[in-house]
Motif scaffolding. Structure first.
Motif, PDB file in Angstrom:
ATOM      1  N   VAL A 138      57.448  60.937  64.464  1.00 29.79           N
ATOM      2  CA  VAL A 138      57.366  61.632  65.755  1.00 29.79           C
ATOM      3  C   VAL A 138      57.258  60.555  66.922  1.00 29.79           C
ATOM      4  O   VAL A 138      58.169  60.604  67.899  1.00 29.79           O
ATOM      5  CB  VAL A 138      56.369  62.640  65.925  1.00 29.79           C
TER       6      VAL A 138
ATOM      7  N   CYS B 287      48.996  58.661  68.634  1.00 31.06           N
ATOM      8  CA  CYS B 287      50.343  59.004  68.611  1.00 31.06           C
ATOM      9  C   CYS B 287      50.918  58.725  70.200  1.00 31.06           C
ATOM     10  O   CYS B 287      50.107  59.249  71.304  1.00 31.06           O
ATOM     11  CB  CYS B 287      50.530  60.401  68.078  1.00 31.06           C
TER      12      CYS B 287
ATOM     13  N   ASP C  22      57.331  69.436  66.115  1.00 29.83           N
ATOM     14  CA  ASP C  22      57.711  68.625  67.290  1.00 29.83           C
ATOM     15  C   ASP C  22      58.682  69.313  68.044  1.00 29.83           C
ATOM     16  O   ASP C  22      59.609  69.970  67.249  1.00 29.83           O
ATOM     17  CB  ASP C  22      57.792  67.184  66.943  1.00 29.83           C
TER      18      ASP C  22
ATOM     19  N   THR D 289      55.832  66.851  72.815  1.00 32.92           N
ATOM     20  CA  THR D 289      54.894  67.618  72.026  1.00 32.92           C
ATOM     21  C   THR D 289      54.759  67.631  70.661  1.00 32.92           C
ATOM     22  O   THR D 289      55.805  67.756  70.129  1.00 32.92           O
ATOM     23  CB  THR D 289      54.242  68.940  72.752  1.00 32.92           C
ATOM     24  N   ALA D 290      53.554  67.781  69.813  1.00 32.03           N
ATOM     25  CA  ALA D 290      53.649  67.707  68.515  1.00 32.03           C
ATOM     26  C   ALA D 290      52.317  68.580  68.208  1.00 32.03           C
ATOM     27  O   ALA D 290      51.191  68.526  68.936  1.00 32.03           O
ATOM     28  CB  ALA D 290      53.615  66.741  67.824  1.00 32.03           C
TER      29      ALA D 290
ATOM     30  N   VAL E  65      49.336  65.745  71.016  1.00 29.75           N
ATOM     31  CA  VAL E  65      49.331  66.341  69.591  1.00 29.75           C
ATOM     32  C   VAL E  65      48.206  67.338  69.478  1.00 29.75           C
ATOM     33  O   VAL E  65      46.940  66.812  69.924  1.00 29.75           O
ATOM     34  CB  VAL E  65      49.363  65.275  68.564  1.00 29.75           C
TER      35      VAL E  65
ATOM     36  N   ALA F  74      60.368  63.424  71.268  1.00 27.91           N
ATOM     37  CA  ALA F  74      59.430  64.633  71.362  1.00 27.91           C
ATOM     38  C   ALA F  74      58.657  64.781  72.692  1.00 27.91           C
ATOM     39  O   ALA F  74      58.200  63.418  72.905  1.00 27.91           O
ATOM     40  CB  ALA F  74      58.752  65.063  70.342  1.00 27.91           C
TER      41      ALA F  74
END
Length: 454
Positions: free
Chosen positions: A378, A345, A404, A386-387, A349, A384
Motif C-alpha cells: 500500500v 505506513c 485500500d 486510506t487503508a 490506516v 491510496a
C-alpha cells in the motif's frame, strides 16, 4: 518483495468492443433444453456410454480371469507373478479409461502415483504392484463398472432410440401400410381389437411424445455419465492421501526455501549494516585510544562520534530483531503489533482486531508478516489515501483483510507480482488461502485465511 498496482486486468472484448460473454449469449439463441439433443457434448457423452459396455466387459473378463487364476495358483510360485501381472494390466486399462473420460467427458483426472520400487529386479516390481493401493483400486473399478455400464447402456439406448423413433414417426409411418400390411404402429392389440397410430392426431401426439423423450434423453445421459465421472475420479485418480503427501512435500519445499531466503537476508543485513558499523566503531575507538595521551580533545570527539555510531548500530539491530519476530507481538499480541505496523505506513490506516483469544504463535507470526507486507505494498505502489486492516476469527480460521482505496489492478499471478505470489505460497504452506480482489481503479481488497491452531 512488493507488487506493482495499476496493471490492466479488465474484461476481455472482441474486435468490435463487445464482451465475449455478450457474444456467447447472442450466439446461442435456443434455450439450453432445446439445443441439448444436438450439442456436441451430448453426442460425446452418449458415445462414452456406448463404448462403456464393450470396454467394461473386456475389463471385467480380464480382471476376474487373471485375479482368480493368480489367487488359485498362490499355492505355487506362479500365483504371485500372475496376480501381479493381472493388477498391472488393470492399471493399464485404467489409463485407457482416464483417456476415454478425458476425450469424451472432458474430465481431466491426474495419473495416480507411480509404483515405488525400492530395489531393481522382478521380485521388487511384483512386490510394489501388490503393495500398491492404486492397483487394487483399478481392480475394483474393473469389477464395479460392468453392472453400471450395462444399466447405463440399456437406459441410454432405450431413451435415445425410442425418442428419435417417435419424433420422426410422421416421416416413416407410411412403411407400415406399404410393406407391413397394417395401418401403422400398433399401440394395442388382442383377439378382438387392435389400435394403430394412423390418423393425423395420433401421429402428431406420437411425435410430441418422441420430442419429450428426445429432450429428456441428454439430461438422463448426463446423469448417467456423472456416476462414471465419480468412479473414474475416485478409483482411477490419485488417492487423497497421495495427493496430500504431494502437497505437503511441495509446501515443505516452499518453507525450506523461505527459511533459507530469510537467513540470507538476515546475514546480508548483519554483514552490510550492524557488522560493518561495529567494525568501523572498533577502528575509531582504537584511533581514539592512541590519541588519548597526545590529543585528549580529539580523542574525546572521536569517542563522542563512536557513541553516536553505537546508537545507530543498536537501532539497526532493533529493526533487524523486529523483522525476525517483533517483541510487541510476543508480549501484547496482534492488536498492538499491527497497530505499530500501521503507524509506520505512509497512509492513514484503521486497524480493527476482533479476537477473544490468541492463535498459535506460528500462525500469529505469519498473520503479522502478511499484514506487514500488504501494508508495504500500500505504501509503495497503491497510490491510496486510506487503508483498513480487519482481523477476526471465523470458526477454526483466522481471517485477515487489508483494503485500500488506491489504483487497483493487483493480481497474485500477474507478471511483477512476486510479492503477492510469494505471500500466497507462504500461506499455502500452512493450509492458508490468499484472495486478491483488485479491479482497475480500485479499491483493492486482499483477504487471507489461516488455520487457527490455538
Amino acid at each position: 518483495m512488493a507488487t506493482e498496482y495499476g496493471h490492466s486486468h479488465g474484461h476481455r472484448s472482441g474486435p468490435s468492443g463487445r464482451g465475449v460473454e455478450g457474444d456467447a449469449g447472442r450466439r446461442f439463441r435456443l434455450p439450453a433444453g432445446l439445443r441439448a439433443p444436438i450439442e456436441g457434448r451430448t453426442w460425446r457423452e452418449f458415445a462414452h456410454v456406448l463404448l462403456g459396455l464393450p470396454i467394461s466387459v473386456l475389463m471385467f473378463t480380464y480382471a476376474v480371469t487373471t485375479v482368480s487364476l493368480g489367487v488359485g495358483l498362490l499355492v505355487t510360485f506362479l500365483g504371485v507373478p500372475v496376480l501381479a501381472a493381472g493388477l498391472a494390466g488393470c492399471r493399464g486399462l485404467g489409463a485407457l479409461e482416464r483417456a476415454r473420460a478425458r476425450g469424451l467427458l472432458g474430465l481431466d483426472v491426474a495419473d495416480p502415483e507411480p509404483l515405488r520400487v525400492r530395489r531393481s529386479g522382478p521380485m521388487a516390481w511384483m512386490g510394489a504392484v501388490l503393495r500398491s493401493g492404486t492397483s487394487w483400486r483399478h481392480l475394483l473399478y474393473a469389477v464395479l463398472h460392468l453392472p453400471w455400464a450395462v444399466l447405463s447402456f440399456a437406459v441410454a439406448v432405450t431413451f435415445w432410440v425410442y425418442g428419435w423413433a417417435l419424433l420422426t414417426y410422421p416421416v416413416w409411418f407410411w412403411l407400415f401400410p406399404a410393406y407391413g400390411g397394417q395401418d401403422g404402429l400398433q399401440l394395442y392389440g388382442d383377439e378382438t381389437r387392435r389400435v394403430y397410430l394412423d390418423n393425423p392426431f395420433e401421429i402428431t401426439v406420437t411425435a410430441l411424445v418422441g420430442l419429450l423423450f428426445t429432450l429428456a434423453t441428454p439430461w438422463i445421459v448426463r446423469a448417467l455419465t456423472l456416476v462414471d465421472r465419480l468412479l473414474v475420479h475416485g478409483l482411477l485418480g490419485p488417492s487423497r492421501l497421495a495427493t496430500r503427501v504431494v502437497e505437503l512435500e511441495s509446501d515443505r519445499g516452499v518453507v525450506v526455501d523461505t527459511a533459507a531466503a530469510d537467513l540470507r537476508r538476515i546475514e546480508r543485513d548483519l554483514h552490510d549494516g550492524a557488522q560493518a558499523r561495529l567494525v568501523a566503531l572498533a577502528m575509531d575507538l582504537g584511533l581514539a585510544k592512541e590519541k588519548l595521551a597526545e590529543d585528549p580533545q580529539a580523542a574525546a570527539r572521536m569517542v563522542d562520534e563512536a557513541h553516536g555510531e553505537v546508537k545507530t548500530a543498536l537501532q539497526e539491530l532493533r529493526d533487524l530483531a523486529r523483522g525476525i519476530h517483533p517483541a510487541v507481538l510476543t508480549d501484547r499480541g496482534l492488536d498492538a503489533a499491527l497497530s505499530a505496523v500501521a503507524s509506520r505506513c505512509t497512509v492513514p490506516v484503521r486497524v480493527d482486531v476482533d479476537l477473544a483469544s490468541r492463535p498459535a504463535p506460528a500462525i500469529e507470526g505469519i498473520a503479522y508478516f502478511t499484514v506487514s507486507e500488504l501494508l508495504q505494498n500500500v505504501s509503495k505502489h497503491a497510490r491510496a489515501s486510506t487503508a483498513t486492516v480487519d482481523v477476526w476469527r471465523s470458526e477454526d480460521r483466522l481471517m485477515l483483510q487489508v483494503v485500500d482505496d488506491g489504483a487497483g489492478g493487483a493480481e497474485a499471478g500477474a507478471a511483477g507480482s512476486s510479492g503477492l505470489a510469494g505471500l500466497a505460497e507462504r500461506l499455502d504452506a500452512v493450509d492458508g488461502i490468499l484472495v486478491v480482489d483488485s479491479p482497475v481503479g480500485g479499491p483493492t481488497r486482499v483477504t487471507a485465511e489461516l488455520p487457527w491452531r490455538g
